[in-house]
Scaffold this motif. Sequence first.
Motif, PDB file in Angstrom:
ATOM      1  N   ASN A   1       4.426  45.784   6.469  1.00 18.91           N
ATOM      2  CA  ASN A   1       3.497  44.739   6.033  1.00 18.91           C
ATOM      3  C   ASN A   1       3.478  43.556   6.989  1.00 18.91           C
ATOM      4  O   ASN A   1       2.732  42.606   6.806  1.00 18.91           O
ATOM      5  CB  ASN A   1       3.883  44.239   4.633  1.00 18.91           C
ATOM      6  CG  ASN A   1       3.755  45.352   3.627  1.00 18.91           C
ATOM      7  OD1 ASN A   1       2.795  46.118   3.674  1.00 18.91           O
ATOM      8  ND2 ASN A   1       4.732  45.464   2.743  1.00 18.91           N
ATOM      9  N   SER A   2       4.361  43.581   7.989  1.00 15.56           N
ATOM     10  CA  SER A   2       4.439  42.469   8.923  1.00 15.56           C
ATOM     11  C   SER A   2       3.954  42.888  10.317  1.00 15.56           C
ATOM     12  O   SER A   2       4.469  42.440  11.330  1.00 15.56           O
ATOM     13  CB  SER A   2       5.890  41.968   8.969  1.00 15.56           C
ATOM     14  OG  SER A   2       6.007  40.874   9.826  1.00 15.56           O
ATOM     15  N   ARG A   3       2.928  43.750  10.331  1.00 15.04           N
ATOM     16  CA  ARG A   3       2.459  44.254  11.621  1.00 15.04           C
ATOM     17  C   ARG A   3       1.393  43.382  12.267  1.00 15.04           C
ATOM     18  O   ARG A   3       0.518  42.871  11.592  1.00 15.04           O
ATOM     19  CB  ARG A   3       1.846  45.636  11.425  1.00 15.04           C
ATOM     20  CG  ARG A   3       2.856  46.745  11.364  1.00 15.04           C
ATOM     21  CD  ARG A   3       2.115  48.037  11.094  1.00 15.04           C
ATOM     22  NE  ARG A   3       2.945  49.194  11.331  1.00 15.04           N
ATOM     23  CZ  ARG A   3       2.509  50.434  11.194  1.00 15.04           C
ATOM     24  NH1 ARG A   3       1.278  50.665  10.837  1.00 15.04           N
ATOM     25  NH2 ARG A   3       3.320  51.447  11.420  1.00 15.04           N
ATOM     26  N   ALA A   4       1.473  43.250  13.577  1.00 10.73           N
ATOM     27  CA  ALA A   4       0.391  42.649  14.353  1.00 10.73           C
ATOM     28  C   ALA A   4       0.037  43.662  15.439  1.00 10.73           C
ATOM     29  O   ALA A   4       0.823  44.557  15.726  1.00 10.73           O
ATOM     30  CB  ALA A   4       0.859  41.348  14.968  1.00 10.73           C
ATOM     31  N   ILE A   5      -1.135  43.486  16.035  1.00 10.56           N
ATOM     32  CA  ILE A   5      -1.611  44.503  16.974  1.00 10.56           C
ATOM     33  C   ILE A   5      -1.735  43.949  18.387  1.00 10.56           C
ATOM     34  O   ILE A   5      -2.313  42.883  18.606  1.00 10.56           O
ATOM     35  CB  ILE A   5      -2.976  45.052  16.485  1.00 10.56           C
ATOM     36  CG1 ILE A   5      -2.722  45.874  15.204  1.00 10.56           C
ATOM     37  CG2 ILE A   5      -3.656  45.905  17.543  1.00 10.56           C
ATOM     38  CD1 ILE A   5      -3.959  46.509  14.628  1.00 10.56           C
ATOM     39  N   LEU A   6      -1.177  44.676  19.358  1.00  7.89           N
ATOM     40  CA  LEU A   6      -1.333  44.310  20.764  1.00  7.89           C
ATOM     41  C   LEU A   6      -2.687  44.828  21.245  1.00  7.89           C
ATOM     42  O   LEU A   6      -3.089  45.931  20.889  1.00  7.89           O
ATOM     43  CB  LEU A   6      -0.237  44.956  21.615  1.00  7.89           C
ATOM     44  CG  LEU A   6       1.205  44.508  21.392  1.00  7.89           C
ATOM     45  CD1 LEU A   6       2.124  45.299  22.317  1.00  7.89           C
ATOM     46  CD2 LEU A   6       1.356  43.017  21.676  1.00  7.89           C
TER      47      LEU A   6
ATOM     48  N   ARG B   1       1.634  52.715  19.391  1.00 11.54           N
ATOM     49  CA  ARG B   1       2.378  51.838  20.294  1.00 11.54           C
ATOM     50  C   ARG B   1       1.890  50.406  20.228  1.00 11.54           C
ATOM     51  O   ARG B   1       2.520  49.494  20.753  1.00 11.54           O
ATOM     52  CB  ARG B   1       2.226  52.332  21.726  1.00 11.54           C
ATOM     53  CG  ARG B   1       2.930  53.624  21.961  1.00 11.54           C
ATOM     54  CD  ARG B   1       2.838  53.981  23.402  1.00 11.54           C
ATOM     55  NE  ARG B   1       1.559  54.580  23.713  1.00 11.54           N
ATOM     56  CZ  ARG B   1       0.988  54.524  24.902  1.00 11.54           C
ATOM     57  NH1 ARG B   1       1.572  53.886  25.872  1.00 11.54           N
ATOM     58  NH2 ARG B   1      -0.163  55.099  25.118  1.00 11.54           N
ATOM     59  N   LYS B   2       0.701  50.217  19.611  1.00 12.90           N
ATOM     60  CA  LYS B   2       0.103  48.870  19.618  1.00 12.90           C
ATOM     61  C   LYS B   2       0.771  47.907  18.640  1.00 12.90           C
ATOM     62  O   LYS B   2       0.531  46.713  18.690  1.00 12.90           O
ATOM     63  CB  LYS B   2      -1.386  48.946  19.315  1.00 12.90           C
ATOM     64  CG  LYS B   2      -1.714  49.504  17.950  1.00 12.90           C
ATOM     65  CD  LYS B   2      -3.221  49.607  17.787  1.00 12.90           C
ATOM     66  CE  LYS B   2      -3.541  50.301  16.493  1.00 12.90           C
ATOM     67  NZ  LYS B   2      -4.483  51.376  16.624  1.00 12.90           N
ATOM     68  N   TYR B   3       1.593  48.402  17.723  1.00  9.01           N
ATOM     69  CA  TYR B   3       2.137  47.526  16.679  1.00  9.01           C
ATOM     70  C   TYR B   3       3.375  46.742  17.125  1.00  9.01           C
ATOM     71  O   TYR B   3       4.279  47.288  17.745  1.00  9.01           O
ATOM     72  CB  TYR B   3       2.504  48.337  15.436  1.00  9.01           C
ATOM     73  CG  TYR B   3       1.299  48.973  14.787  1.00  9.01           C
ATOM     74  CD1 TYR B   3       0.298  48.185  14.223  1.00  9.01           C
ATOM     75  CD2 TYR B   3       1.155  50.358  14.766  1.00  9.01           C
ATOM     76  CE1 TYR B   3      -0.815  48.766  13.648  1.00  9.01           C
ATOM     77  CE2 TYR B   3       0.047  50.941  14.194  1.00  9.01           C
ATOM     78  CZ  TYR B   3      -0.938  50.142  13.632  1.00  9.01           C
ATOM     79  OH  TYR B   3      -2.043  50.712  13.070  1.00  9.01           O
ATOM     80  N   VAL B   4       3.382  45.464  16.786  1.00  9.90           N
ATOM     81  CA  VAL B   4       4.589  44.643  16.922  1.00  9.90           C
ATOM     82  C   VAL B   4       4.724  43.833  15.629  1.00  9.90           C
ATOM     83  O   VAL B   4       3.814  43.841  14.803  1.00  9.90           O
ATOM     84  CB  VAL B   4       4.520  43.667  18.126  1.00  9.90           C
ATOM     85  CG1 VAL B   4       4.575  44.406  19.446  1.00  9.90           C
ATOM     86  CG2 VAL B   4       3.280  42.790  18.062  1.00  9.90           C
ATOM     87  N   ASP B   5       5.832  43.141  15.476  1.00 10.56           N
ATOM     88  CA  ASP B   5       6.041  42.348  14.264  1.00 10.56           C
ATOM     89  C   ASP B   5       5.341  40.996  14.414  1.00 10.56           C
ATOM     90  O   ASP B   5       5.533  40.303  15.418  1.00 10.56           O
ATOM     91  CB  ASP B   5       7.550  42.157  14.031  1.00 10.56           C
ATOM     92  CG  ASP B   5       7.853  41.701  12.609  1.00 10.56           C
ATOM     93  OD1 ASP B   5       7.175  40.759  12.135  1.00 10.56           O
ATOM     94  OD2 ASP B   5       8.756  42.278  11.991  1.00 10.56           O
ATOM     95  N   LYS B   6       4.531  40.637  13.414  1.00  3.44           N
ATOM     96  CA  LYS B   6       3.779  39.366  13.524  1.00  3.44           C
ATOM     97  C   LYS B   6       4.706  38.149  13.494  1.00  3.44           C
ATOM     98  O   LYS B   6       4.351  37.088  13.985  1.00  3.44           O
ATOM     99  CB  LYS B   6       2.684  39.262  12.465  1.00  3.44           C
ATOM    100  CG  LYS B   6       3.135  39.057  11.036  1.00  3.44           C
ATOM    101  CD  LYS B   6       1.885  38.845  10.159  1.00  3.44           C
ATOM    102  CE  LYS B   6       2.165  38.932   8.681  1.00  3.44           C
ATOM    103  NZ  LYS B   6       3.215  38.048   8.161  1.00  3.44           N
ATOM    104  N   ASP B   7       5.894  38.311  12.936  1.00  4.49           N
ATOM    105  CA  ASP B   7       6.858  37.199  12.934  1.00  4.49           C
ATOM    106  C   ASP B   7       7.887  37.334  14.049  1.00  4.49           C
ATOM    107  O   ASP B   7       8.826  36.543  14.140  1.00  4.49           O
ATOM    108  CB  ASP B   7       7.598  37.141  11.586  1.00  4.49           C
ATOM    109  CG  ASP B   7       6.631  36.944  10.433  1.00  4.49           C
ATOM    110  OD1 ASP B   7       5.721  36.106  10.590  1.00  4.49           O
ATOM    111  OD2 ASP B   7       6.777  37.637   9.408  1.00  4.49           O
ATOM    112  N   GLY B   8       7.735  38.363  14.869  1.00  2.00           N
ATOM    113  CA  GLY B   8       8.711  38.604  15.935  1.00  2.00           C
ATOM    114  C   GLY B   8       8.090  38.432  17.298  1.00  2.00           C
ATOM    115  O   GLY B   8       7.766  37.311  17.720  1.00  2.00           O
ATOM    116  N   ILE B   9       7.858  39.555  17.986  1.00  2.00           N
ATOM    117  CA  ILE B   9       7.305  39.516  19.346  1.00  2.00           C
ATOM    118  C   ILE B   9       6.012  38.695  19.393  1.00  2.00           C
ATOM    119  O   ILE B   9       5.802  37.904  20.314  1.00  2.00           O
ATOM    120  CB  ILE B   9       7.062  40.959  19.843  1.00  2.00           C
ATOM    121  CG1 ILE B   9       8.415  41.610  20.193  1.00  2.00           C
ATOM    122  CG2 ILE B   9       6.122  40.977  21.053  1.00  2.00           C
ATOM    123  CD1 ILE B   9       8.345  43.037  20.666  1.00  2.00           C
ATOM    124  N   MET B  10       5.178  38.835  18.368  1.00  2.00           N
ATOM    125  CA  MET B  10       3.864  38.170  18.380  1.00  2.00           C
ATOM    126  C   MET B  10       3.992  36.655  18.517  1.00  2.00           C
ATOM    127  O   MET B  10       3.165  36.033  19.184  1.00  2.00           O
ATOM    128  CB  MET B  10       3.112  38.534  17.092  1.00  2.00           C
ATOM    129  CG  MET B  10       1.638  38.523  17.255  1.00  2.00           C
ATOM    130  SD  MET B  10       1.146  39.731  18.522  1.00  2.00           S
ATOM    131  CE  MET B  10      -0.600  39.565  18.452  1.00  2.00           C
TER     132      MET B  10
END
Length: 233
Positions: free
Chosen positions: A118-123, A130-139
């Motif tokens: 539920n905390s996904r963001a997209i590169l 492979r496009k997913y990162v954590d919206k509260d992390g790497i993003m």
Amino acid sequence: MIRERLVNGFRNGIVVPQGLIAHGRGEAFDYLLGEKTTKHAYEAEKVAVCLLLLSDKSIISINGNAAALCPKDLVTLAKVTNSRIEVNLFHKGRSRTSAIARVLRKEDTVEILGLDDNSRAILKDIASDRKYVDKDGIMISDTIFLALEDGDRTESLVRMGKKVISVDLNPLSRTAVASNITIIDNIVRAIPNMIKISEQLNKKDKPYLLKQIRNFDNNGNIDKSLLLMKKGI
Ligand code: ATP
Ligand code: MG
């Protein structure tokens, strides 16, 4: 011994078969370096630590191979540089992500990002999972330490304006070329070196750290490693 760690990681569901092949690519380059940290790699490791110490929001991105090879050191590096940790996989899978988180948590109590769907963001510009990162992390991080990464994702992070540090034995990979600081060394040597360097540098003032970063020429450093490999051949 290093290969055995990867094979165990494969059996425990941490490493994928593609990861074993990627390790072989790394080994081939490591032979040409004499399987030791060169002075150029050490220089990049030092500047990388300066950047991690200066950053407001630094994060270490960990994949299966990195978790199988040096989990304890990665957790320690996160602590000494005040960085967070995100599990970020090329080949996704919830059970593998949790297995990696378990391995890291066994070393110490750490917050681990990249686990919550539920905390996904997209590169941008990346196909597939492979496009997913954590919206509260790497993003939301300003500096990203890629402990082994694929070129597509590295390039995307650099385009987003992130400061990117990578460990990659192949000086010609897209990851190595695109990163702001490229550490051409085996991860099993780079991370322990960086822990020691952090202990030496964390008393230094901000201008000192900034100066190291300003004086560093990443492309020139990569060229020097390539020349050493040529000598190795
Ligand atoms: P790129 O996608 O960056 O162009 P690639 O597709 O060849 O490169 P990936 O599988 O995406 O490679 O990323 C793995 C990289 O990690 C490889 O360049 C490999 O040389 C490197 N590598 C593998 N094992 C290690 C290790 N133990 N230490 C450092 N680097 C390693
Ligand atoms: Mg790749």
